[in-house]
Design a protein around this motif. Structure first.
Motif, mmCIF file in Angstrom:
data_model
loop_
_atom_site.group_PDB
_atom_site.id
_atom_site.type_symbol
_atom_site.label_atom_id
_atom_site.label_comp_id
_atom_site.label_asym_id
_atom_site.label_seq_id
_atom_site.Cartn_x
_atom_site.Cartn_y
_atom_site.Cartn_z
ATOM 1 N N ASP A 1 0.833 -1.201 0.000
ATOM 2 C CA ASP A 1 0.000 0.000 0.000
ATOM 3 C C ASP A 1 0.872 1.258 0.000
ATOM 4 O O ASP A 1 0.603 2.238 -0.712
ATOM 5 N N GLU A 2 1.934 1.216 0.785
ATOM 6 C CA GLU A 2 2.839 2.362 0.862
ATOM 7 C C GLU A 2 3.549 2.596 -0.475
ATOM 8 O O GLU A 2 3.669 3.739 -0.931
ATOM 9 N N LEU A 3 3.998 1.492 -1.126
ATOM 10 C CA LEU A 3 4.658 1.625 -2.435
ATOM 11 C C LEU A 3 3.681 2.147 -3.481
ATOM 12 O O LEU A 3 4.038 2.993 -4.308
ATOM 13 N N MET A 4 2.451 1.666 -3.447
ATOM 14 C CA MET A 4 1.442 2.149 -4.394
ATOM 15 C C MET A 4 1.218 3.648 -4.239
ATOM 16 O O MET A 4 1.070 4.372 -5.222
ATOM 17 N N TRP A 5 1.195 4.111 -2.979
ATOM 18 C CA TRP A 5 0.999 5.552 -2.745
ATOM 19 C C TRP A 5 2.156 6.353 -3.355
ATOM 20 O O TRP A 5 1.944 7.391 -3.985
ATOM 21 N N GLN A 6 3.383 5.867 -3.156
ATOM 22 C CA GLN A 6 4.544 6.565 -3.717
ATOM 23 C C GLN A 6 4.489 6.570 -5.247
ATOM 24 O O GLN A 6 4.784 7.581 -5.889
ATOM 25 N N LEU A 7 4.107 5.443 -5.844
ATOM 26 C CA LEU A 7 4.036 5.359 -7.297
ATOM 27 C C LEU A 7 2.911 6.228 -7.851
ATOM 28 O O LEU A 7 3.066 6.883 -8.892
ATOM 29 N N ASP A 8 1.766 6.234 -7.174
ATOM 30 C CA ASP A 8 0.639 7.071 -7.628
ATOM 31 C C ASP A 8 1.007 8.548 -7.651
ATOM 32 O O ASP A 8 0.397 9.338 -8.393
ATOM 33 N N ASN A 9 1.990 8.922 -6.848
ATOM 34 C CA ASN A 9 2.435 10.313 -6.804
ATOM 35 C C ASN A 9 3.733 10.539 -7.583
ATOM 36 O O ASN A 9 4.421 11.533 -7.383
ATOM 37 N N VAL B 1 10.718 2.170 -7.176
ATOM 38 C CA VAL B 1 10.603 0.788 -6.703
ATOM 39 C C VAL B 1 11.928 0.307 -6.117
ATOM 40 O O VAL B 1 11.958 -0.331 -5.052
ATOM 41 N N LYS B 2 13.034 0.605 -6.786
ATOM 42 C CA LYS B 2 14.347 0.169 -6.287
ATOM 43 C C LYS B 2 14.656 0.786 -4.928
ATOM 44 O O LYS B 2 15.148 0.108 -4.019
ATOM 45 N N GLN B 3 14.361 2.070 -4.802
ATOM 46 C CA GLN B 3 14.627 2.751 -3.532
ATOM 47 C C GLN B 3 13.746 2.172 -2.415
ATOM 48 O O GLN B 3 14.215 1.959 -1.289
ATOM 49 N N PHE B 4 12.494 1.902 -2.746
ATOM 50 C CA PHE B 4 11.584 1.329 -1.754
ATOM 51 C C PHE B 4 12.042 -0.075 -1.363
ATOM 52 O O PHE B 4 12.048 -0.441 -0.169
ATOM 53 N N ALA B 5 12.434 -0.883 -2.348
ATOM 54 C CA ALA B 5 12.872 -2.255 -2.069
ATOM 55 C C ALA B 5 14.120 -2.265 -1.193
ATOM 56 O O ALA B 5 14.273 -3.120 -0.316
ATOM 57 N N ALA B 6 15.026 -1.318 -1.433
ATOM 58 C CA ALA B 6 16.269 -1.274 -0.658
ATOM 59 C C ALA B 6 15.999 -1.092 0.833
ATOM 60 O O ALA B 6 16.751 -1.593 1.678
ATOM 61 N N SER B 7 14.937 -0.397 1.167
ATOM 62 C CA SER B 7 14.652 -0.117 2.581
ATOM 63 C C SER B 7 13.595 -1.037 3.187
ATOM 64 O O SER B 7 13.411 -1.038 4.407
ATOM 65 N N HIS B 8 12.884 -1.839 2.372
ATOM 66 C CA HIS B 8 11.795 -2.657 2.903
ATOM 67 C C HIS B 8 11.981 -4.158 2.684
ATOM 68 O O HIS B 8 11.248 -4.957 3.276
ATOM 69 N N ASP B 9 12.923 -4.569 1.813
ATOM 70 C CA ASP B 9 13.117 -5.999 1.578
ATOM 71 C C ASP B 9 13.678 -6.687 2.817
ATOM 72 O O ASP B 9 14.547 -6.141 3.509
ATOM 73 N N HIS B 10 13.179 -7.890 3.095
ATOM 74 C CA HIS B 10 13.768 -8.730 4.142
ATOM 75 C C HIS B 10 13.481 -10.178 3.757
ATOM 76 O O HIS B 10 12.931 -10.467 2.675
ATOM 77 N N ASP B 11 13.834 -11.115 4.603
ATOM 78 C CA ASP B 11 13.743 -12.531 4.247
ATOM 79 C C ASP B 11 12.339 -12.954 3.833
ATOM 80 O O ASP B 11 12.173 -13.774 2.935
ATOM 81 N N GLY B 12 11.341 -12.422 4.470
ATOM 82 C CA GLY B 12 9.975 -12.843 4.180
ATOM 83 C C GLY B 12 9.246 -11.979 3.177
ATOM 84 O O GLY B 12 8.075 -12.249 2.867
ATOM 85 N N LEU B 13 9.893 -10.943 2.661
ATOM 86 C CA LEU B 13 9.207 -10.020 1.745
ATOM 87 C C LEU B 13 10.225 -9.384 0.789
ATOM 88 O O LEU B 13 11.240 -8.847 1.222
ATOM 89 N N GLN B 14 9.943 -9.469 -0.512
ATOM 90 C CA GLN B 14 10.830 -8.885 -1.524
ATOM 91 C C GLN B 14 9.987 -8.210 -2.597
ATOM 92 O O GLN B 14 8.983 -8.773 -3.066
#
Length: 791
Positions: free
Chosen positions: A502-510, A587-600
């Motif tokens: 949801d947070e990534l979608m908000w960033q992309l929508d803007n 997306v790359k910037q968001f993934a760098a700060s939110h990726d972990h073992d259970g979520l990519q």
């Protein structure tokens, strides 16, 4: 030949000219076989050949191909109601027939097809008794006014407005996913590759032409990768016409150059033999013709004519004091085989560097061009002199050549001033200014596409008009970037997964250039709102696992079988490089700060994801290709002439042409992409021929003791006119591409015309000016060592 001349002849020369009948017969047998092979070659392309398979984006997309069944290679058919809207019995019946007809076209993934007539397209609403829903077009539909009113109500409740149904209700879409391979209808045990041209023709004949004729109130618009490639192949069949035009132009100009019909025909026939061999070998090695490699025969024809003109020019000059045509042909072979061979090797090396780009169509273009220049060694460097040794050159041409060799040429004398002590510094200064200006303006050059729609086609092409219609009338564009959200099994519906989405979608929508986004989050919020009497305050994610699980239960296509992958769809305004870069960076910037073992958060699928991957490959390869091409050409020249000064004289004019070419692309709004990147290697590869031929003759006159300006004048009299003619002839032939219906072919034609002319001009103008500063004629006079061309 005399014993003296036999002693001077190399082993290769004796082998060829002492066995001329065997050479002719061998070439004839090979030509017959390869002509048969060439007649079997067919247009051939595939989705995977057009994409960089080793790029991480593409590897991930292919890894999850089964989970993204409807987000890969698809075609969208928009059926427009010309008068009125879609809520019309005749329109809906036509839409049903189109849906059914498309269902049975070979290559369609029938399980993934969607339209208003698909049972999987459903509506949902909240009632006092809970949720209610069903098929958008119910079993009871009969086309009556009441059933059409019900259809309108169902569509409004289905969430398909802007997706399958236009915002103005005047058209709807049939969404057709495709299979790269499918069972042969005649032999179920055999897989058949999707034929894009045939599939495109099926869409035209079975859908567009048939139903527009059947119902004048309907207009069909078709977009998608397969349709675009089909249109490209159809348009590129015009290459045959352009080839014919180039052939006629070359025939006329070549006759005016030689004034001998025999030698003119000999050059054209041997060059056509080279083209035939190239096409035949491509088929023998298992390759077909794709939209890019269809241009290779043009290049082979151009390079063959270039070398053929040098041979005919040399034989005409030698014929003035030779006893017969055989002697003249042998002398010319001895004099020009090595420079011709080096030039062809430089061509081949330039083309081979394109193999480092991991895109199938570019690699096939590189292989096709390399095979083509390899066969020119046999056809234009060996077969042509042998053929001329039989047919000879007309007395008229020989007499003309004799007069040219002894009379004063005001034009060449004027051009020889480029080597003078007064003009050379001015030329070098102008070149430096042009280089600086080109480098400065070349910074505006962009990577990737700069226009909406299919930039390979003209803006006013039917495909781009269809694409613009869909952009204008639907909320979801045809440019889709797919972010693959990976979680543990059964984890895609957990709050810990959905909240970051949801947070990534908000960033992309803007983000500028993003039209809208859609994912499990979209469905979950709508269902939760519905479960709470449609109150907008409840349009948010719940932390309750049971609520979340029930809210995404009907989100078909937005998660895979074990709920470990949930695609996040990003609909873009266009696929311009800047738009893609912005979305990918978010997306790359968001993934760098939110990726972990259970979520990519993994990039990327969808046509926009493929474009982004291709742009990254092109951006990384652009400088590498340029450096490798020039490094290889420089090494070839260094080995040949054994002189750094000579190498600089040949290579620097080519560098100037490349810099100015980049500036021209920036000025014309042409981006660096799959279609235009090969032009760099092709232009340099063809252009180096001019410098090698001119410098090899200039060097021989300098070794004979002539001062630089006089040596250059004699070079122009012998080789210069062949270079000037070749440059103009090839440029006129290639510039016919500019009128092609295929925009990328027109772009390549424009760039190659520019590079051919500037390379020719650089060899005639800048090479002698550089020689004035870099070459020491007094040290070369009387020396026989150094160059491979010395005898």
């Amino acid at each position: 030949m005399s014993r003296h001349h036999q002693d001077k002849a190399t082993f290769l020369e004796r082998l060829i000219f002492n066995n001329r009948p065997a050479v002719i017969m061998l070439c004839l047998l090979v030509s017959v076989f390869l002509f048969w092979q060439a007649t079997l070659i067919r247009p051939s392309t595939s989705f995977e050949k057009m994409i960089p398979l080793k790029h991480p984006f593409i590897e991930r997309m292919l890894e999850h191909r089964n989970d993204l069944a409807n987000l890969g290679n698809t075609v969208r058919i928009s059926v427009e109601a010309v008068n009125g809207d879609i809520f019309n019995k005749d329109y809906m019946e036509t839409l049903r027939q189109i849906n059914d007809k498309a269902f049975y076209i070979p290559g369609v993934d029938r399980s993934g097809m969607k339209s208003l007539w698909s049972p999987s397209v459903r509506w949902t609403e909240v009632t006092e008794e809970g949720f209610a829903g069903g098929e958008v077009i119910p079993q009871s539909y009969d086309g009556s006014p009441d059933s059409l009113d019900l259809l309108r109500s169902n569509i409004l409740k289905s969430g398909q407005v802007g997706r399958l149904v236009a915002n103005d209700f005047k058209s709807s879409i049939v969404d057709i996913p495709l299979l790269e391979s499918y069972p042969d209808p005649n032999d179920q045990g055999t897989l058949v590759k999707l034929d894009y041209q045939q599939f495109s023709h099926s869409l035209e004949e079975k859908i567009r032409d048939k139903f527009q004729a059947q119902n004048p109130n309907v207009k069909v618009h078709i977009v998608g990768f397969a349709k675009k490639v089909g249109d490209l192949i159809d348009g590129l069949l015009m290459v045959v016409m352009f080839f014919g035009v180039a052939f006629v132009i070359t025939l006329v100009l070549l006759y005016f150059f030689t004034w001998c019909i025999r030698s003119t025909i000999a050059v054209l026939v041997t060059t056509l033999v080279a083209v035939t061999w190239q096409l035949g070998l491509m088929h023998a090695f298992g390759f077909g013709l794709d939209p890019y490699s269809m241009l290779v025969p043009f290049l082979i024809f151009a390079i063959g004519i270039s070398h053929g003109v040098q041979k005919i020019n040399g034989i005409a000059l030698q014929s003035s004091d030779a006893d017969n045509a055989l002697t003249a042909a042998r002398r010319t072979f001895r004099q020009l085989f090595l420079p011709g061979m080096i030039a062809i090797l430089a061509d081949a090396v330039g083309f081979i560097t394109l193999l480092i780009i991991d895109i199938g169509v570019i690699r096939e273009l590189a292989l096709g061009a390399s095979i083509g220049v390899a066969v020119i060694v046999f056809t234009n460097l060996i077969l042509l002199p042998v053929a001329i040794s039989y047919v000879g050159i007309s007395k008229r041409a020989i007499e003309r050549s004799k007069k040219d060799s002894v009379r004063e040429h005001p034009f060449w004398r004027a051009l020889s001033n480029f080597a003078s002590a007064k003009v050379a510094p001015v030329s070098v200064a102008l070149a430096i200014v042009a280089m600086a200006g080109g480098l400065w303006y070349g910074h505006n050059l962009k990577i990737g596409d700069l226009d909406q729609g299919a930039p390979e086609l003209r803006p006013d092409s039917r495909y781009n008009r269809d694409n613009q219609f869909i952009i204008d009338h639907y909320a979801t564009s045809s440019d889709v970037l797919v972010v693959m959200v990976k979680s543990a099994a059964e984890g895609c519906s957990r709050y810990e997964t959905l909240q970051p989405m949801d947070e990534l979608m908000w960033q992309l929508d803007n983000t500028v250039g993003v039209q809208s986004t859609m994912s499990l989050v979209t469905v979950s919020k709508q269902v939760i709102k519905g479960m709470n009497e449609g109150n907008l305050k409840w349009e948010s994610l719940s932390r309750n696992p049971e609520v979340l699980n029930s809210s995404v239960a009907r989100a078909d296509g937005l998660y895979n079988g074990d709920c470990s992958l949930a695609p996040l769809l990003v609909f873009l305004n266009d696929h311009k490089a800047e738009t893609l870069d912005r979305a990918v960076a978010v997306v790359k910037q968001f993934a760098a700060s939110h990726d972990h073992d259970g979520l990519q958060f993994q990039l990327a699928a969808g046509n926009a994801g493929i474009e982004a991957a291709t742009n990254e490959v092109i951006k990384q390869a652009e400088l590498t290709i340029l450096v490798l091409v020039y490094l290889c050409v420089a090494v070839m020249c260094l080995i040949t002439f054994r002189s750094f000064a000579a190498t600089l004289c040949i290579v620097l004019p080519l560098v100037l042409t490349s810099v100015l070419g980049n500036a021209l692309m920036a000025f014309m709004g042409i981006g660096v992409k799959v279609a235009t990147l090969p032009v760099v290697a092709l232009g340099v590869g063809i252009g180096v021929d001019y410098g090698i031929y001119i410098y090899s003759r200039l060097e021989s006159f300098l070794r004979a003791g002539l001062p630089l300006q006089e040596a250059y004048y004699q070079t122009l009299k012998s080789t210069g006119k062949a270079v000037l003619f070749t440059g103009l002839c090839l440029a006129i032939g290639v510039c016919t591409w500019i009128f092609s219906a295929i925009k990328f072919q027109a772009d390549m034609g424009l760039m190659l015309t520019f590079m051919l002319l500037w390379n020719m001009f650089g060899a005639l103008w800048l090479l002698p000016a550089l020689a004035r500063f870099l070459i020491k004629p007094e040290k070369m006079a009387g020396k026989q060592g150094g160059s491979l061309f010395a005898h």
